[in-house]
Enzyme design. Structure first.
Site, short mmCIF file in Angstrom:
data_model
loop_
_atom_site.label_atom_id
_atom_site.label_comp_id
_atom_site.label_asym_id
_atom_site.label_seq_id
_atom_site.Cartn_x
_atom_site.Cartn_y
_atom_site.Cartn_z
N ARG A 53 10.80 6.10 -3.04
CA ARG A 53 10.08 5.62 -4.22
C ARG A 53 10.34 6.54 -5.41
NH1 ARG A 53 4.19 5.92 -1.56
NH2 ARG A 53 4.42 7.94 -0.56
N GLU A 64 3.80 6.36 -8.91
CA GLU A 64 5.03 5.98 -8.20
C GLU A 64 5.31 4.49 -8.29
OE1 GLU A 64 4.59 9.18 -4.55
OE2 GLU A 64 3.32 7.42 -4.56
N ARG A 120 -2.99 -2.37 4.38
CA ARG A 120 -1.62 -2.28 4.93
C ARG A 120 -1.36 -0.90 5.52
NH1 ARG A 120 0.86 2.10 2.67
NH2 ARG A 120 2.45 1.73 1.09
N ASP A 169 -15.18 15.39 7.85
CA ASP A 169 -14.71 15.58 6.48
C ASP A 169 -15.31 16.89 5.99
OD1 ASP A 169 -13.71 13.39 4.03
OD2 ASP A 169 -14.75 15.23 3.40
N GLY A 233 -2.33 11.54 5.20
CA GLY A 233 -2.68 12.12 3.90
C GLY A 233 -1.56 12.92 3.23
N ASP A 235 1.62 13.04 1.68
CA ASP A 235 2.56 12.00 1.24
C ASP A 235 3.20 12.33 -0.11
OD1 ASP A 235 0.33 11.66 -0.31
OD2 ASP A 235 0.04 9.55 0.11
#
Ligand code: NAD
Length: 353
Positions: A53, A64, A120, A169, A233, A235
């Site tokens: 990308r 992006e 997705r 978390d 996470g 990326d």
């Protein structure tokens, strides 16, 4: 209501209509169907145009563009990643996308993709886990309980049969939010005080945290043999979640190596460190998990083909629902070369009015 027949009118799926469509289909059912659509496109991987990308980085985030085509349709997604947004009450990740007809270049669909990306991404995680995780996986750890978390947990339930999710978390408010949202959805939910506690007894470990830095959510000594790690996470260049030693002993599976080597956990490894492409596992041309004691890692960064599959799925699913608006987005003069004349007629009409 059918999709518009005039090429110049483009169906637009707003956030509101996307939510209606998800509720109409059912959240889990939609992720099952999305995983099927993505898997079908992974089966024909060589047919797609592929490129890492196009990213525009700043100190605080990234914007992006993610394009691909199968020769019949073209799709792209605009997506951002801004971890500090959350502190201002904004989303870390927002997105929208377009599906177009290669034969004419005309857009077929414009859609919100913030919700669709969460769906997705979760569907892709669960599809990967279906191929790579231990067969009898029933417990997952979910580290990072932000916007993506509930989607990730429910996709693993619907597609892999997960029964318990163990949440952790840094911010306990995120874990409380996630627990409340998952109540009554058929998962046993356990709130944990530490990442170590969260991974106790888990066969699938999902990390989905947001921080623009090399973070170490999992260290090597925390990870026992035989688990499947789904690292969502990390990326972006400079943004990872796993200690390098975990990578050195894991079987690593990726979407598109040229992009993952820039953005994924494997940016910490040598450029020639062996990885397996997930589509090859799905088509049977490469092995997946090779033994019960193997640590498998899906180094997820999100690839354009997953968004393309999602846009095509939404385009097909919209038929008959009326859950879109018609956008007057493409200039459509009566005579195709008379674009200026169309403007002149509008000018004359404005004078009369
Ligand atoms: P979010 O900001 O809503 O949630 C992130 C959560 O991580 C927050 O609750 C935060 O408190 C927590 N966190 C941060 N550091 C932590 C740590 N060290 N330990 C435990 N928790 C920690 O973000 P989101 O929308 O849920 O996205 C999460 C990440 O997933 C982002 O980095 C995003 O870029 C990435 N993402 C990847 C894909 C993909 O396809 N791979 C798709 C969407 C999002």
């Amino acid at each position: 209501m059918s999709l518009p027949s005039r090429n110049a009118v483009v169906p637009f799926v707003s956030v509101d209509n996307m939510m209606r469509l998800v509720l109409h289909v059912g959240i889990e059912q939609m992720m099952v169907e999305l995983a099927e659509a993505i898997e079908a496109d992974f089966h024909r991987w060589p047919q797609f145009d592929k490129t890492p990308r196009v990213a525009s980085h700043s100190d605080i985030g990234v914007i992006e563009l993610m394009p691909t085509s199968d020769g019949k349709h073209y799709g792209f997604k605009y997506v951002n990643g801004h971890p500090a947004n959350m502190r201002q009450g904004l989303q870390t990740v927002t997105a929208f996308g377009v599906l177009a007809d290669v034969a004419t270049g005309y857009p077929l669909l414009l859609s919100e993709m913030t919700i669709l990306t969460a769906l997705r991404t979760a569907a892709t995680s669960a599809m990967a886990a279906k191929w790579l995780a231990p067969r009898d996986s029933r417990v997952m750890a979910m580290i990072g309980n932000g916007a993506q978390a509930e989607f990730q947990a429910l996709a693993m339930k619907a597609i892999c049969g997960i029964e318990e999710v163990r949440l952790y978390d840094l911010d306990p408010a995120a874990t409380r939010k996630c627990t409340a949202n998952l109540a009554g959805r058929g998962l046993r939910v356990t709130q944990c005080e530490t990442a170590e506690d969260a991974i106790l007894g888990a066969q699938i470990i999902t990390t989905c945290t947001a921080d623009k830095q090399y973070a170490t959510i999992l260290t090597d000594n925390m990870v026992g043999g035989g688990v499947h790690i789904n690292a969502v996470g990390g990326d972006c260049p400079g943004k990872t979640e796993l200690h390098r030693d975990i990578l050195l002993r894991a079987g690593i599976f990726v979407e598109y190596p040229p992009q993952t080597r820039i953005e994924g956990e494997i940016q910490q490894l040598a450029a020639d460190h062996p990885v397996t492409e997930l589509w090859e596992v799905i088509t049977g041309s490469a092995p997946g998990r090779t033994g019960a004691g193997q640590v498998t890692l899906f180094d997820s960064v999100g690839f354009a083909i997953e968004d393309f599959s999602a846009l095509r799925y939404i385009h097909a699913r919209l038929q008959g629902t009326g859950l879109f608006q018609e956008l007057d987005m493409i200039a459509d003069p009566d005579e195709s070369r008379d674009l200026f004349g169309m403007l002149c007629r509008a000018e004359a009409a404005a004078r009369v009015a």
